[in-house]
Design a protein around this motif. Sequence first.
Motif, PDB file in Angstrom:
ATOM      1  N   HIS A   1     -29.333  12.896  30.303  1.00 58.76           N
ATOM      2  CA  HIS A   1     -30.698  13.168  30.463  1.00 58.76           C
ATOM      3  C   HIS A   1     -31.188  12.620  28.689  1.00 58.76           C
ATOM      4  CE1 HIS A   1     -34.920  13.370  31.007  1.00 58.76           C
ATOM      5  NE2 HIS A   1     -34.821  14.151  30.543  1.00 58.76           N
ATOM      6  N   PHE A   2     -30.076  13.864  27.522  1.00 61.13           N
ATOM      7  CA  PHE A   2     -30.248  14.337  26.891  1.00 61.13           C
ATOM      8  C   PHE A   2     -30.084  12.676  25.422  1.00 61.13           C
ATOM      9  CE2 PHE A   2     -28.832  15.217  22.141  1.00 61.13           C
ATOM     10  CZ  PHE A   2     -29.447  15.941  21.366  1.00 61.13           C
ATOM     11  N   VAL A   3     -28.804  12.520  26.348  1.00 58.77           N
ATOM     12  CA  VAL A   3     -27.612  10.982  24.992  1.00 58.77           C
ATOM     13  C   VAL A   3     -28.195   9.750  25.306  1.00 58.77           C
ATOM     14  CG1 VAL A   3     -25.325  12.704  25.218  1.00 58.77           C
ATOM     15  CG2 VAL A   3     -25.592  10.907  26.967  1.00 58.77           C
ATOM     16  N   THR A   4     -29.429  10.097  26.327  1.00 63.49           N
ATOM     17  CA  THR A   4     -29.937   8.995  26.938  1.00 63.49           C
ATOM     18  C   THR A   4     -31.430   8.749  26.805  1.00 63.49           C
ATOM     19  OG1 THR A   4     -30.685   9.648  29.781  1.00 63.49           O
ATOM     20  CG2 THR A   4     -28.278   8.311  28.783  1.00 63.49           C
ATOM     21  N   PHE A   5     -32.235   9.512  25.652  1.00 66.29           N
ATOM     22  CA  PHE A   5     -33.229   9.868  25.735  1.00 66.29           C
ATOM     23  C   PHE A   5     -33.892   9.970  26.643  1.00 66.29           C
ATOM     24  CE2 PHE A   5     -30.980   7.660  22.054  1.00 66.29           C
ATOM     25  CZ  PHE A   5     -30.899   8.602  20.811  1.00 66.29           C
ATOM     26  N   GLY A   6     -34.070  10.375  27.677  1.00 64.77           N
ATOM     27  CA  GLY A   6     -34.785  10.813  28.902  1.00 64.77           C
ATOM     28  C   GLY A   6     -34.724   9.891  29.748  1.00 64.77           C
ATOM     29  N   TYR A   7     -33.979   8.883  29.902  1.00 67.70           N
ATOM     30  CA  TYR A   7     -33.720   7.551  30.597  1.00 67.70           C
ATOM     31  C   TYR A   7     -32.649   7.604  32.355  1.00 67.70           C
ATOM     32  CZ  TYR A   7     -35.913   4.244  27.715  1.00 67.70           C
ATOM     33  OH  TYR A   7     -36.400   3.536  26.467  1.00 67.70           O
ATOM     34  N   PHE A   8     -32.158   8.793  31.314  1.00 65.99           N
ATOM     35  CA  PHE A   8     -31.210   9.246  33.045  1.00 65.99           C
ATOM     36  C   PHE A   8     -32.312   9.629  34.077  1.00 65.99           C
ATOM     37  CE2 PHE A   8     -28.065  11.615  34.809  1.00 65.99           C
ATOM     38  CZ  PHE A   8     -26.980  11.444  35.598  1.00 65.99           C
ATOM     39  N   GLU A   9     -32.147   9.785  35.225  1.00 71.73           N
ATOM     40  CA  GLU A   9     -32.335  10.317  36.392  1.00 71.73           C
ATOM     41  C   GLU A   9     -31.673  11.728  36.700  1.00 71.73           C
ATOM     42  OE1 GLU A   9     -35.807  11.061  36.545  1.00 71.73           O
ATOM     43  OE2 GLU A   9     -35.935   9.303  35.253  1.00 71.73           O
ATOM     44  N   PRO A  10     -32.163  12.559  36.799  1.00 73.54           N
ATOM     45  CA  PRO A  10     -30.862  13.676  37.631  1.00 73.54           C
ATOM     46  C   PRO A  10     -30.529  13.147  39.079  1.00 73.54           C
ATOM     47  CG  PRO A  10     -32.952  14.555  37.192  1.00 73.54           C
ATOM     48  CD  PRO A  10     -33.135  13.647  36.402  1.00 73.54           C
ATOM     49  N   LYS A  11     -29.252  13.361  39.413  1.00 74.98           N
ATOM     50  CA  LYS A  11     -28.426  13.005  40.634  1.00 74.98           C
ATOM     51  C   LYS A  11     -28.237  13.873  41.109  1.00 74.98           C
ATOM     52  CE  LYS A  11     -26.660   8.718  38.802  1.00 74.98           C
ATOM     53  NZ  LYS A  11     -27.660   8.138  39.353  1.00 74.98           N
ATOM     54  N   MET A  12     -27.935  13.510  42.458  1.00 71.15           N
ATOM     55  CA  MET A  12     -27.392  14.960  43.018  1.00 71.15           C
ATOM     56  C   MET A  12     -26.264  14.728  43.388  1.00 71.15           C
ATOM     57  SD  MET A  12     -30.941  15.996  44.216  1.00 71.15           S
ATOM     58  CE  MET A  12     -30.182  16.599  46.269  1.00 71.15           C
ATOM     59  N   TRP A  13     -25.106  15.535  42.222  1.00 73.21           N
ATOM     60  CA  TRP A  13     -23.835  14.985  42.719  1.00 73.21           C
ATOM     61  C   TRP A  13     -22.836  14.841  43.477  1.00 73.21           C
ATOM     62  CZ3 TRP A  13     -22.280  11.000  38.754  1.00 73.21           C
ATOM     63  CH2 TRP A  13     -23.063  11.565  37.614  1.00 73.21           C
ATOM     64  N   LEU A  14     -22.929  16.350  44.151  1.00 71.14           N
ATOM     65  CA  LEU A  14     -22.306  16.157  45.165  1.00 71.14           C
ATOM     66  C   LEU A  14     -23.341  16.501  46.684  1.00 71.14           C
ATOM     67  CD1 LEU A  14     -20.926  19.975  43.916  1.00 71.14           C
ATOM     68  CD2 LEU A  14     -19.874  18.329  44.347  1.00 71.14           C
ATOM     69  N   PHE A  15     -24.151  16.224  46.986  1.00 73.59           N
ATOM     70  CA  PHE A  15     -24.707  16.156  48.183  1.00 73.59           C
ATOM     71  C   PHE A  15     -25.395  14.507  47.770  1.00 73.59           C
ATOM     72  CE2 PHE A  15     -25.923  20.321  46.007  1.00 73.59           C
ATOM     73  CZ  PHE A  15     -25.746  20.545  46.542  1.00 73.59           C
ATOM     74  N   ASP A  16     -24.703  13.549  47.605  1.00 75.43           N
ATOM     75  CA  ASP A  16     -24.684  11.647  47.507  1.00 75.43           C
ATOM     76  C   ASP A  16     -23.913  11.477  47.567  1.00 75.43           C
ATOM     77  OD1 ASP A  16     -25.400   9.418  47.083  1.00 75.43           O
ATOM     78  OD2 ASP A  16     -26.862   9.567  45.206  1.00 75.43           O
ATOM     79  N   PRO A  17     -23.610  10.364  48.917  1.00 72.24           N
ATOM     80  CA  PRO A  17     -22.402  10.537  49.570  1.00 72.24           C
ATOM     81  C   PRO A  17     -22.264   8.990  47.836  1.00 72.24           C
ATOM     82  CG  PRO A  17     -23.749   9.842  51.209  1.00 72.24           C
ATOM     83  CD  PRO A  17     -25.343  11.087  50.244  1.00 72.24           C
ATOM     84  N   ASP A  18     -23.008   8.320  47.526  1.00 65.41           N
ATOM     85  CA  ASP A  18     -22.573   7.459  46.541  1.00 65.41           C
ATOM     86  C   ASP A  18     -22.032   7.945  45.594  1.00 65.41           C
ATOM     87  OD1 ASP A  18     -22.787   5.441  47.750  1.00 65.41           O
ATOM     88  OD2 ASP A  18     -24.972   5.691  47.261  1.00 65.41           O
TER      89      ASP A  18
END
Length: 311
Positions: free
Chosen positions: A155-172
Motif C-alpha cells: 500500500h505504501f510503495v504504490t502510494f495507496g493504489y494497492f488494496e489489502p488482500k486476503m492472502w491466506l483466505f482467498d483461493p486465488d
Amino acid sequence: MNAIKSKKRWRHTFSTTNEVWVGWLLSAPALIVLLVFLILPFLMSVYYSMTNRMMIMPPNQALSFVGFTNYSRIFQSQDFFIALKNTMKFVLIATPVQSALALALAMLINSKKPFITLFRTVYFSPVVISMVVVSIVWSLLLRPDQHGFINALLHFVTFGYFEPKMWLFDPDTSMISIIMLSVWQGAGFQMVIFLAGLQNIPEELYEAGKIDGAGNIRRFFNITLPLLRNQLIFVMISTTILSFRLFTQIVSLTGGGPHKSTLTLVYLIYSEGFINMKIGYASAMSVIFLIIVLIISLIQMKLSKASQGDS
C-alpha cells in the motif's frame, strides 16, 4: 612351495572375509534404521492398502482383505485430483523460483566485501528455523487487513493504489502465499550448495572472459552455469522431492482451504488416515504418492544423465 602358496591364499581369503564382515558390521546401524523406518513401514502400507483397516476398528467389523478397492476409490475421488493438481502447482513454481533465488543469493555473497559473513548468516538463518515458527511469523505478515506488513508495504510503495488482500483466505492467492514463505525458508540451503560450487570456479576463467570482451551476462551463461551443472542437478532433484512433502505450512496456516485451494497430497493422506481414521484408504494413497515421486525423480535423473552425456 605349494604349502607356501596355499598358506598365502588362505591368508588372502581370511583377510577378504574379515573385510566383508567388518563392512557389514559398520553398515549395520544404517541398515537397521533403513529397515525399521523406511522398508517395513512401506511394506505395511502396501499390506494395509489392500485391507479395510481403520485407526480404531468397530466392534462388529473385522480386518478383511479388500484387494484393490481402496485404489479404485482413490481414482474416483475428486479430492485426490485436486490435491495432486495443487501439489504439482507448488512443485512446478516453487522449485525453479527457489533454485533461481538461491543461485542469485550465492552469487551476491560470493565476494570478500565487508560484513559478507553477516549477510551469509542472515540469508541462511531461515533454514535452521522451524517451519512451524516460520508459518506463524508469515501468518502475521500476511494478515488480511492494513496492519499486515505485506499489505501495508505494498500500500505504501504504490502510494495507496494497492488494496489489502486476503492472502491466506482467498483461493486465488492462498497457494502463492504458501509458495512465498516456502521459498523464503528453503532458499538458504540451496544457496550454500551453489556458493560451494562458485568458490571452486577458477578466477582465471572470468579474467579470460573479460579479456575476450565477454560481459557479465555472457560470462554467467558460458562460464558459471556450465561449471555449476552438478550443483544445479542436485538442487533441482532435492528441491523437487522436498516440495512434494508440502505439509507443515498447510497444517499451520490453511488446513487445505480455502475451498481446497491448498489441499495437497500429504495433507490429504494425513486427513484421511488420522482425522477420518481410514488407515487402509490412506495407505493406498501413500503408495500412489510414492510411485508418483519415484517416477518424477527417475525422469529427472535420466534427463540429468542425458544432459551430462551431451556435454
